[in-house]
Design a protein around this motif. Structure first.
Motif, mmCIF file in Angstrom:
data_model
loop_
_atom_site.group_PDB
_atom_site.id
_atom_site.type_symbol
_atom_site.label_atom_id
_atom_site.label_comp_id
_atom_site.label_asym_id
_atom_site.label_seq_id
_atom_site.Cartn_x
_atom_site.Cartn_y
_atom_site.Cartn_z
ATOM 1 N N MET A 31 45.081 24.522 13.344
ATOM 2 C CA MET A 31 43.664 24.790 13.620
ATOM 3 C C MET A 31 42.808 23.678 13.016
ATOM 4 S SD MET A 31 41.302 26.649 14.918
ATOM 5 C CE MET A 31 42.277 28.060 15.399
ATOM 6 N N GLN B 231 40.245 24.876 24.478
ATOM 7 C CA GLN B 231 40.243 25.710 23.289
ATOM 8 C C GLN B 231 38.857 26.247 22.957
ATOM 9 O OE1 GLN B 231 42.154 23.791 19.949
ATOM 10 N NE2 GLN B 231 44.158 24.469 20.642
ATOM 11 N N LEU C 166 49.196 31.893 20.324
ATOM 12 C CA LEU C 166 48.517 31.432 21.529
ATOM 13 C C LEU C 166 49.024 32.169 22.764
ATOM 14 C CD1 LEU C 166 46.402 29.400 22.550
ATOM 15 C CD2 LEU C 166 48.259 27.759 22.870
ATOM 16 N N SER D 77 42.726 30.549 22.381
ATOM 17 C CA SER D 77 43.047 30.210 20.997
ATOM 18 C C SER D 77 44.127 31.152 20.497
ATOM 19 C CB SER D 77 41.802 30.339 20.107
ATOM 20 O OG SER D 77 42.101 29.971 18.771
#
Length: 335
Positions: free
Chosen positions: A1, A34, A210, A278
């Motif tokens: 991330m 994203q 994900l 995400s």
């Protein structure tokens, strides 16, 4: 991330290399990007600007992780008599027993059976009854849904302050790997018996990979949701419906279950927009506009982790609001 403070201009541009699936098949490479994450300690004006720009606000680690996992553990302890969990695993892990028939463990509020029918029939009765009853248990209805950190954040973000009302009705959804994903919709479809002064907080109750069935948002979709809403009321007026009749007609007759589409791939192509995706961690919260269009991916977690998340909704109680949302969720409640 990535560093949440380093992303300032739209969704994260890092490429999504993992294949993600929705109800009508795989999302194509050019159909995904994203979500933009945000740090809850950013100035409230900045957070409001992001919510307005993106139509969602993906807040990282807003809730204490241990509080979220405590609620997750309580949920799967509560559902364990149904036989949904893999023997030898811990309830907080939420690992599905893959030796079982997934049709015995249907989700609620996701798709074609969300309107009036209890999914699963007799073979899924224990699982569905427990999943419904969980909405009223103290560890969820009081301890989690009324978490002071979330209530305080929403009241400040919205500017509603002491008029911030938490709706008792919520949607606590589980997603067994391989089951039907949530269909395409925006929330105002289900909240139109009041002013447009509401906000949804989608709270993953556990880590979601994900490919684990998380929520996805159609890019810059608020304006599209508003156009769809306006077009419906225009057509309803031409057909002779009063405003009140139109509200019920839309929910109950015009579009089955109120969803816009069962087909996110097709929907994205039609409207020339990408789906924003995400992974999520326990403690993350995504707040979104009532017209923000969203759906979910199919849970393809390779370890069999059951996706658990809830939709908590808030409104400005100084304005007229949808009183149907003051009661606990039940199948066929018309909201």
């Amino acid at each position: 991330m990535p560093d949440v403070n380093s992303i300032t201009n739209g969704p994260n541009k890092e490429a999504i290399t993992e294949q993600l699936f929705v109800n009508d098949g795989p999302l194509e490479q050019d159909q995904v990007a994203q979500l933009r994450p945000s740090d809850p300690t950013l100035p409230i004006e900045e957070l409001r600007m992001r919510l307005e720009e993106d139509n969602y606000l993906f807040v990282k680690n807003l809730l204490p992780r241990e509080d979220v996992l405590k609620a997750r553990e309580a949920y799967f302890n509560f559902l364990s008599p149904s036989g949904v969990l893999k023997p030898g695993t811990k309830p907080v892990e939420g690992i599905f027993d893959s030796s079982k028939d997934i049709s015995c463990f249907p989700g609620i509020g996701a798709g074609s059976t969300a309107k009036n029918e209890k999914p699963g029939g007799e073979k899924g009765a224990i699982f569905v009854d427990r999943a419904l009853q969980a909405h009223t248990e103290e560890w969820y209805a009081e301890d989690f849904c009324k978490h002071p950190v979330l209530l305080d954040f929403v009241s400040k973000l919205s500017g509603w302050g002491e008029h911030t009302l938490h709706f008792r009705r919520s949607l606590l959804r589980n997603s067994i790997p391989g089951t039907h994903a949530t269909s395409v919709h925006y929330d105002q479809i289900f909240l139109r018996h009041g002013e447009v002064s509401n906000l949804t907080a989608w709270c993953p109750m556990g880590d979601i990979k994900l490919n684990g069935g998380g929520l996805i948002y159609l890019e810059k979709s608020k304006s599209l949701g508003q156009e769809i809403e306006a077009e419906f009321f225009r057509r309803a007026a031409e057909s002779g419906f009063s405003d009140e009749e139109a509200k019920y007609a839309f929910n109950n007759n015009m579009m089955a279950t109120g969803f816009l589409s069962e087909y996110p791939v097709e929907f994205a192509k039609e409207h020339k927009r990408r789906w924003l995706v995400s992974s999520f961690e326990a403690g993350d919260v995504v707040l979104h506009d009532p017209f923000a269009i969203h759906a979910s991916t199919v849970n393809h977690d390779k370890e069999g982790v059951i996706r658990l998340a809830t939709d908590l909704r808030f409104c400005d109680s100084s304005q007229p609001y949808d009183k149907r949302w003051c009661n606990y969720y039940r199948i066929g409640d018309g909201a």
